[in-house]
Motif scaffolding. Structure first.
Motif, PDB file in Angstrom:
ATOM      1  N   VAL A 179       0.856  -1.188   0.000  1.00  0.00           N
ATOM      2  CA  VAL A 179       0.000   0.000   0.000  1.00  0.00           C
ATOM      3  C   VAL A 179       0.892   1.238   0.000  1.00  0.00           C
ATOM      4  CG1 VAL A 179      -1.753   1.287   1.289  1.00  0.00           C
ATOM      5  CG2 VAL A 179      -1.831  -1.225   1.218  1.00  0.00           C
ATOM      6  N   PHE A 180       0.609   2.141  -0.918  1.00  0.00           N
ATOM      7  CA  PHE A 180       1.327   3.416  -0.986  1.00  0.00           C
ATOM      8  C   PHE A 180       0.463   4.482  -0.314  1.00  0.00           C
ATOM      9  CE2 PHE A 180       3.564   1.074  -4.209  1.00  0.00           C
ATOM     10  CZ  PHE A 180       4.861   1.541  -4.110  1.00  0.00           C
ATOM     11  N   ALA A 181       0.765   4.771   0.937  1.00  0.00           N
ATOM     12  CA  ALA A 181      -0.001   5.752   1.705  1.00  0.00           C
ATOM     13  C   ALA A 181       0.376   7.182   1.354  1.00  0.00           C
ATOM     14  CB  ALA A 181       0.200   5.515   3.200  1.00  0.00           C
ATOM     15  N   GLU A 182       1.411   7.355   0.544  1.00  0.00           N
ATOM     16  CA  GLU A 182       1.846   8.700   0.171  1.00  0.00           C
ATOM     17  C   GLU A 182       0.731   9.465  -0.537  1.00  0.00           C
ATOM     18  OE1 GLU A 182       5.342   6.016   0.583  1.00  0.00           O
ATOM     19  OE2 GLU A 182       3.445   5.860  -0.509  1.00  0.00           O
ATOM     20  N   CYS A 183      -0.047   8.777  -1.355  1.00  0.00           N
ATOM     21  CA  CYS A 183      -1.173   9.442  -2.032  1.00  0.00           C
ATOM     22  C   CYS A 183      -2.204   9.937  -1.021  1.00  0.00           C
ATOM     23  CB  CYS A 183      -1.858   8.484  -3.012  1.00  0.00           C
ATOM     24  SG  CYS A 183      -0.861   8.035  -4.421  1.00  0.00           S
ATOM     25  N   HIS A 184      -2.451   9.117  -0.023  1.00  0.00           N
ATOM     26  CA  HIS A 184      -3.453   9.479   0.983  1.00  0.00           C
ATOM     27  C   HIS A 184      -3.007  10.704   1.785  1.00  0.00           C
ATOM     28  CE1 HIS A 184      -6.931   8.267   3.467  1.00  0.00           C
ATOM     29  NE2 HIS A 184      -6.263   8.903   4.420  1.00  0.00           N
ATOM     30  N   ARG A 185      -1.792  10.641   2.311  1.00  0.00           N
ATOM     31  CA  ARG A 185      -1.283  11.778   3.086  1.00  0.00           C
ATOM     32  C   ARG A 185      -1.207  13.021   2.205  1.00  0.00           C
ATOM     33  NH1 ARG A 185       2.316  12.193   7.321  1.00  0.00           N
ATOM     34  NH2 ARG A 185       1.026  10.589   8.235  1.00  0.00           N
ATOM     35  N   GLY A 186      -0.669  12.864   0.998  1.00  0.00           N
ATOM     36  CA  GLY A 186      -0.581  13.999   0.088  1.00  0.00           C
ATOM     37  C   GLY A 186      -1.947  14.589  -0.206  1.00  0.00           C
ATOM     38  N   GLY A 187      -2.941  13.740  -0.401  1.00  0.00           N
ATOM     39  CA  GLY A 187      -4.287  14.231  -0.672  1.00  0.00           C
ATOM     40  C   GLY A 187      -4.843  15.052   0.478  1.00  0.00           C
ATOM     41  N   HIS A 188      -4.537  14.633   1.697  1.00  0.00           N
ATOM     42  CA  HIS A 188      -5.012  15.389   2.855  1.00  0.00           C
ATOM     43  C   HIS A 188      -4.361  16.761   2.966  1.00  0.00           C
ATOM     44  CE1 HIS A 188      -7.802  12.792   4.788  1.00  0.00           C
ATOM     45  NE2 HIS A 188      -6.926  11.852   5.124  1.00  0.00           N
ATOM     46  N   VAL A 189      -3.059  16.827   2.756  1.00  0.00           N
ATOM     47  CA  VAL A 189      -2.361  18.080   3.071  1.00  0.00           C
ATOM     48  C   VAL A 189      -1.921  18.896   1.862  1.00  0.00           C
ATOM     49  CG1 VAL A 189      -1.591  17.210   5.305  1.00  0.00           C
ATOM     50  CG2 VAL A 189      -0.101  16.973   3.328  1.00  0.00           C
ATOM     51  N   LEU A 190      -1.938  18.298   0.660  1.00  0.00           N
ATOM     52  CA  LEU A 190      -1.459  19.020  -0.527  1.00  0.00           C
ATOM     53  C   LEU A 190      -2.564  19.280  -1.549  1.00  0.00           C
ATOM     54  CD1 LEU A 190       1.910  17.086  -0.999  1.00  0.00           C
ATOM     55  CD2 LEU A 190       1.549  19.311   0.116  1.00  0.00           C
ATOM     56  N   TRP A 191      -3.799  19.039  -1.172  1.00  0.00           N
ATOM     57  CA  TRP A 191      -4.932  19.266  -2.063  1.00  0.00           C
ATOM     58  C   TRP A 191      -5.153  20.766  -2.226  1.00  0.00           C
ATOM     59  CZ3 TRP A 191      -8.011  15.667  -4.545  1.00  0.00           C
ATOM     60  CH2 TRP A 191      -9.165  16.168  -5.159  1.00  0.00           C
ATOM     61  N   ARG A 192      -5.177  21.216  -3.467  1.00  0.00           N
ATOM     62  CA  ARG A 192      -5.467  22.642  -3.738  1.00  0.00           C
ATOM     63  C   ARG A 192      -6.919  22.760  -4.149  1.00  0.00           C
ATOM     64  NH1 ARG A 192      -1.512  26.651  -4.795  1.00  0.00           N
ATOM     65  NH2 ARG A 192      -2.995  27.565  -6.232  1.00  0.00           N
ATOM     66  N   GLY A 193      -7.739  23.226  -3.232  1.00  0.00           N
ATOM     67  CA  GLY A 193      -9.151  23.414  -3.517  1.00  0.00           C
ATOM     68  C   GLY A 193      -9.450  24.870  -3.830  1.00  0.00           C
ATOM     69  N   ALA A 194     -10.723  25.171  -3.888  1.00  0.00           N
ATOM     70  CA  ALA A 194     -11.153  26.530  -4.207  1.00  0.00           C
ATOM     71  C   ALA A 194     -11.163  27.426  -2.971  1.00  0.00           C
ATOM     72  CB  ALA A 194     -12.547  26.489  -4.821  1.00  0.00           C
ATOM     73  N   ASP A 195     -10.960  26.864  -1.795  1.00  0.00           N
ATOM     74  CA  ASP A 195     -11.032  27.643  -0.561  1.00  0.00           C
ATOM     75  C   ASP A 195      -9.721  28.394  -0.309  1.00  0.00           C
ATOM     76  OD1 ASP A 195      -9.809  25.104  -0.161  1.00  0.00           O
ATOM     77  OD2 ASP A 195      -9.941  25.409   2.004  1.00  0.00           O
ATOM     78  N   ALA A 196      -9.817  29.447   0.431  1.00  0.00           N
ATOM     79  CA  ALA A 196      -8.645  30.276   0.736  1.00  0.00           C
ATOM     80  C   ALA A 196      -7.624  29.520   1.577  1.00  0.00           C
ATOM     81  CB  ALA A 196      -9.082  31.542   1.468  1.00  0.00           C
ATOM     82  N   ALA A 197      -8.072  28.564   2.390  1.00  0.00           N
ATOM     83  CA  ALA A 197      -7.154  27.832   3.269  1.00  0.00           C
ATOM     84  C   ALA A 197      -6.132  27.025   2.486  1.00  0.00           C
ATOM     85  CB  ALA A 197      -7.944  26.912   4.197  1.00  0.00           C
ATOM     86  N   SER A 198      -6.466  26.615   1.263  1.00  0.00           N
ATOM     87  CA  SER A 198      -5.528  25.804   0.500  1.00  0.00           C
ATOM     88  C   SER A 198      -4.696  26.628  -0.481  1.00  0.00           C
ATOM     89  CB  SER A 198      -6.271  24.704  -0.261  1.00  0.00           C
ATOM     90  OG  SER A 198      -7.050  25.252  -1.302  1.00  0.00           O
TER      91      SER A 198
END
Length: 173
Positions: free
Chosen positions: A109-128
């Protein structure tokens, strides 16, 4: 699912299945929490000698702990770099485990995608908005490369390869 297979005589190797309880695999190889996102226990291997060899050869996974609070750009860049490095090291470890003997089932299992998705996701919100452009794509590309190296390590005439994602991902709110 690999325990019944092992009890039926199949040779199994499992690396970093998330939410795993302490290993109870008698035959085969089970490595837990070397580079997992969700850890119920600390790093362990059902073969202590092999566990020591893993830590000697590969050290600890650079992913580190998940801290679900907003992070400055500098820390996010370090997270990206750690996840990219971790994917490459996970592939090296997986290939090492593939060479430890014959196997009928190999799971990693490559958990790097999961962790990256949590903290490196660029959404439309100002927080990201402080997430570096392309950081998550860099992690995905590293995992793609790592998976490719594992596929290259097996005989396609003798091995069925299944790649899947358990669920989607986005920022961790």
């Amino acid at each position: 699912f690999w325990y019944p297979m092992a009890r039926a005589g199949r040779r199994v190797v499992v690396l970093d299945s998330p939410f795993s309880l302490p290993t109870r695999l008698k035959d085969g190889i089970e490595v837990q929490n070397w580079g997992s996102q969700e850890c119920l226990t600390s790093f362990q291997c059902n073969r202590p000698d092999l566990g020591r060899e893993i830590l000697r050869r590969f050290g600890h996974h650079p992913m580190g702990e998940d801290v679900p609070v907003p992070a400055p750009t500098k820390r996010l860049l370090r997270t990206r770099d750690n996840l990219v490095q971790g994917a490459a090291r996970k592939a090296e470890l997986a290939r090492f485990l593939m060479g430890q003997g014959e196997w009928d089932l190999f799971v990693t299992v490559f958990a790097e995608c999961h962790r990256g998705g949590h903290v490196l996701w660029r959404g439309a919100d100002a927080a990201s908005s402080h997430v570096p452009e392309g950081a998550l794509l860099d992690v995905y590309a590293a995992v793609d490369k790592a998976v490719g190296s594992l596929v290259d390590a097996v005989d396609p005439n003798q091995t069925t390869v299944v790649v899947f994602s358990l669920h989607g991902m986005r920022a961790n709110f």
